[in-house]
Design a protein around this motif. Structure first.
Motif, short mmCIF file in Angstrom:
data_model
loop_
_atom_site.label_atom_id
_atom_site.label_comp_id
_atom_site.label_asym_id
_atom_site.label_seq_id
_atom_site.Cartn_x
_atom_site.Cartn_y
_atom_site.Cartn_z
N ILE A 96 47.10 40.57 38.17
CA ILE A 96 47.39 41.81 37.44
C ILE A 96 48.51 41.57 36.42
CG2 ILE A 96 48.37 44.15 37.67
CD1 ILE A 96 46.65 44.52 40.14
N LEU A 97 49.51 40.79 36.83
CA LEU A 97 50.60 40.45 35.90
C LEU A 97 50.06 39.68 34.70
CD1 LEU A 97 53.52 39.38 38.27
CD2 LEU A 97 53.42 41.40 36.84
N LEU A 98 49.15 38.75 34.98
CA LEU A 98 48.52 37.98 33.90
C LEU A 98 47.74 38.90 32.97
CD1 LEU A 98 46.91 34.69 35.29
CD2 LEU A 98 48.43 34.91 33.34
N ASP A 99 47.00 39.81 33.60
CA ASP A 99 46.19 40.76 32.85
C ASP A 99 47.06 41.65 31.97
OD1 ASP A 99 43.69 41.95 32.19
OD2 ASP A 99 44.21 43.65 33.45
N GLU A 100 48.16 42.12 32.54
CA GLU A 100 49.05 43.00 31.77
C GLU A 100 49.71 42.24 30.63
OE1 GLU A 100 48.93 46.12 32.40
OE2 GLU A 100 47.88 45.87 34.29
N SER A 101 50.03 40.96 30.85
CA SER A 101 50.75 40.19 29.84
C SER A 101 49.82 39.62 28.78
CB SER A 101 51.51 39.03 30.49
OG SER A 101 52.43 39.53 31.42
N GLY A 103 46.15 39.74 29.03
CA GLY A 103 44.78 40.29 29.01
C GLY A 103 43.77 39.36 29.65
N ILE A 104 44.23 38.39 30.45
CA ILE A 104 43.29 37.51 31.16
C ILE A 104 43.59 37.55 32.65
CG2 ILE A 104 42.78 35.86 29.30
CD1 ILE A 104 44.92 34.01 30.69
N SER A 105 42.55 37.39 33.44
CA SER A 105 42.75 37.31 34.88
C SER A 105 41.52 36.67 35.50
CB SER A 105 42.97 38.70 35.48
OG SER A 105 41.84 39.51 35.25
N ILE A 106 41.70 36.17 36.70
CA ILE A 106 40.56 35.60 37.41
C ILE A 106 40.28 36.42 38.66
CG2 ILE A 106 40.83 33.23 36.55
CD1 ILE A 106 42.27 32.57 39.18
N TRP A 107 39.20 36.08 39.31
CA TRP A 107 38.82 36.80 40.54
C TRP A 107 39.96 36.69 41.56
CZ3 TRP A 107 38.27 35.04 45.54
CH2 TRP A 107 37.66 35.93 46.43
N SER A 108 40.18 37.74 42.31
CA SER A 108 41.28 37.73 43.28
C SER A 108 40.78 38.11 44.67
CB SER A 108 42.34 38.76 42.89
OG SER A 108 42.70 38.61 41.57
N PHE A 109 41.49 37.60 45.66
CA PHE A 109 41.27 38.06 47.03
C PHE A 109 41.84 39.46 47.17
CE2 PHE A 109 41.51 33.42 48.19
CZ PHE A 109 40.26 33.33 48.74
N SER A 110 41.42 40.16 48.22
CA SER A 110 42.08 41.44 48.50
C SER A 110 43.50 41.15 48.98
CB SER A 110 41.30 42.21 49.57
OG SER A 110 41.45 41.56 50.81
N GLU A 111 44.36 42.13 48.87
CA GLU A 111 45.76 41.92 49.26
C GLU A 111 45.88 41.61 50.76
OE1 GLU A 111 47.78 41.65 46.46
OE2 GLU A 111 48.80 43.58 46.51
N THR B 93 36.64 53.15 36.73
CA THR B 93 36.85 51.75 37.15
C THR B 93 35.99 50.81 36.31
OG1 THR B 93 35.22 52.16 38.87
CG2 THR B 93 37.53 52.24 39.53
N GLN B 94 35.03 51.38 35.58
CA GLN B 94 34.12 50.54 34.79
C GLN B 94 34.56 50.42 33.32
OE1 GLN B 94 31.74 48.99 36.52
NE2 GLN B 94 32.45 50.15 38.30
N SER B 95 35.41 51.33 32.86
CA SER B 95 35.76 51.28 31.43
C SER B 95 36.57 50.05 31.08
CB SER B 95 36.54 52.52 30.99
OG SER B 95 36.95 53.29 32.05
N ARG B 96 36.63 49.75 29.78
CA ARG B 96 37.37 48.56 29.32
C ARG B 96 38.83 48.70 29.73
NH1 ARG B 96 40.17 47.04 24.95
NH2 ARG B 96 39.93 49.09 24.02
N VAL B 97 39.43 49.83 29.32
CA VAL B 97 40.77 50.13 29.84
C VAL B 97 40.54 50.93 31.12
CG1 VAL B 97 43.01 51.20 29.38
CG2 VAL B 97 41.72 50.18 27.51
N ASN B 98 40.33 50.19 32.21
CA ASN B 98 39.97 50.88 33.45
C ASN B 98 41.17 51.64 34.02
OD1 ASN B 98 41.54 49.02 34.91
ND2 ASN B 98 39.81 47.62 35.17
N LEU B 99 40.92 52.35 35.12
CA LEU B 99 41.94 53.25 35.64
C LEU B 99 43.24 52.52 35.98
CD1 LEU B 99 42.37 56.20 36.31
CD2 LEU B 99 41.49 55.78 38.60
N ARG B 100 43.10 51.34 36.59
CA ARG B 100 44.29 50.57 36.96
C ARG B 100 45.07 50.16 35.70
NH1 ARG B 100 42.83 45.04 38.26
NH2 ARG B 100 43.71 44.65 36.24
N ARG B 101 44.33 49.62 34.71
CA ARG B 101 45.00 49.21 33.46
C ARG B 101 45.64 50.40 32.77
NH1 ARG B 101 40.22 45.66 31.81
NH2 ARG B 101 40.80 43.61 32.59
#
Lengths: 219, 131
Positions: A96-101, A103-111, B93-101
């Motif tokens: 999520i940090l990568l995504d926020e910074s 805009g890229i991320s990979i598949w993740s395990f559940s917490e 949850t499906q949108s480009r800027v999804n709910l979490r983002r």
């Protein structure tokens, strides 16, 4: 403070880590230009490479290594190393940090999955510590530096676990977690932790280092 | 005299509208979105709405409906319980800027720009809800 350890210091850590690995890689190839003839191989050579007989010989040869002499330690180490790499890479919060910074991320395990993996790693780390303290032959070759290296390796996971569960002072623990991760990245290429690279180089490319492969390089 | 009366009446009406709008706003909102997230990864966020309203923020600094790059949301729509003004109405949850983002960018982005407010995961996703 937070901006510094999450910003410039993180960049320094990654640059030192990857730069250090590249430096060690180049130094390895420079120091092992010499070639030597391979006299001995643990692999069966009588039959085809992938024949059942050859595989059986290969498996038997493995039993003469630490896999055969200390199977529990082998399993423990294998689990520890899997958790060590898998947990931080596939951690949701990191992605999520990568995504926020960027805009890229990979598949993740559940917490909850990474929580379990962290506990497994910590248990393995604790057993390594007990082994260093109580097994005489291991204690004989253990220095204070070995304890420090074990602590540096485990610290990001211990602090990450505590931060995730929000134990004690959350902000302080999270800062400690980020710093611990950065310290591990910075020291990894230049200490015993460098075996993350050297293991593969030595064991597959150097003929005289009990090569798993057909290594012919020599010091 | 007549003009003065109209001004007073209009002022009263506007004040009453403002009070009704503001009084309709909840103080704290628990952002749980159980419909969107079947399995929660982190504890829900207890969002202090009143803290944000008490500051120098306009409602439309956060609430938005963009058309051609312009926020066209009418503030009168912002009443508790109106489904259309929920973030999840557009940010699924499906949108480009999804709910979490959407939540992360909106909240952390502003806190980062303003250099105040929480920016760490556990500062919003608290295991022990604030009193």
């Amino acid at each position: 403070m937070f901006d510094f350890i999450r910003g410039p210091l993180l960049w320094v850590a990654f640059i030192v880590f990857f730069g250090g690995l590249v430096f060690q890689l180049l130094q390895f190839f420079t120091l092992t230009r010499k070639k030597e003839r391979l006299f001995l191989s643990v692999h069966g050579k009588t039959k085809g490479r992938w024949s059942i007989e050859s595989m059986r010989q290969w498996f038997e040869s493995l039993l003469t290594t630490i896999i055969g002499t200390h199977p529990m330690m082998t399993i423990l180490t294998l689990i520890f190393h899997c958790c060590l790499f898998v947990t931080p890479i596939f951690l949701l919060a990191h992605n999520i940090l990568l995504d926020e910074s960027w805009g890229i991320s990979i598949w993740s395990f559940s917490e909850s999955t990474t929580d379990i993996l962290t506990v497994v790693l910590l248990v393995c780390g604790a057993l390594f510590l007990l082994r260093r303290i109580f097994v005489r032959r291991v204690r004989a070759i253990t220095t204070a530096f070995d304890y420090l290296i074990l602590f540096i390796t485990v610290a990001p996971f211990l602090s990450g676990y505590m931060a995730y569960h929000q134990w004690f002072h959350y902000k302080a623990i999270l800062f400690a977690h980020i710093l611990a991760g950065e310290v591990m990245l910075i020291v990894a290429p230049f200490t015993k932790l460098g075996h993350m690279l050297f293991f593969f180089l030595y064991r597959f490319l150097i003929g005289s280092e009990y090569s798993f492969g057909q290594g012919t390089r020599s010091w | 005299m007549k003009g003065k009366c109209i001004t007073v009446v209009l002022g009263g009406v506007i004040a009453a509208m403002m009070i009704s709008i503001l009084s309709a706003q909840p103080e704290k909102i628990t952002l749980e979105n159980v419909e969107a997230y079947k399995k929660k990864q982190r504890p829900p966020v207890h969002f202090p709405h009143e803290v944000h309203m008490a500051g120098d923020l306009a409602c439309t600094d956060c609430h938005h409906r963009y058309e051609n790059g312009k926020n066209i949301l009418d503030e009168s729509e912002l009443e508790e319980g109106t489904p259309n003004i929920q973030c999840r109405a557009c940010h699924t949850t499906q949108s480009r800027v999804n709910l979490r983002r959407a939540f992360h960018r909106q909240c952390i982005g502003c806190h980062r720009r303003e250099k105040r407010g929480p920016r760490l995961c556990g500062e919003c996703h608290m295991r022990t809800p604030p009193k």
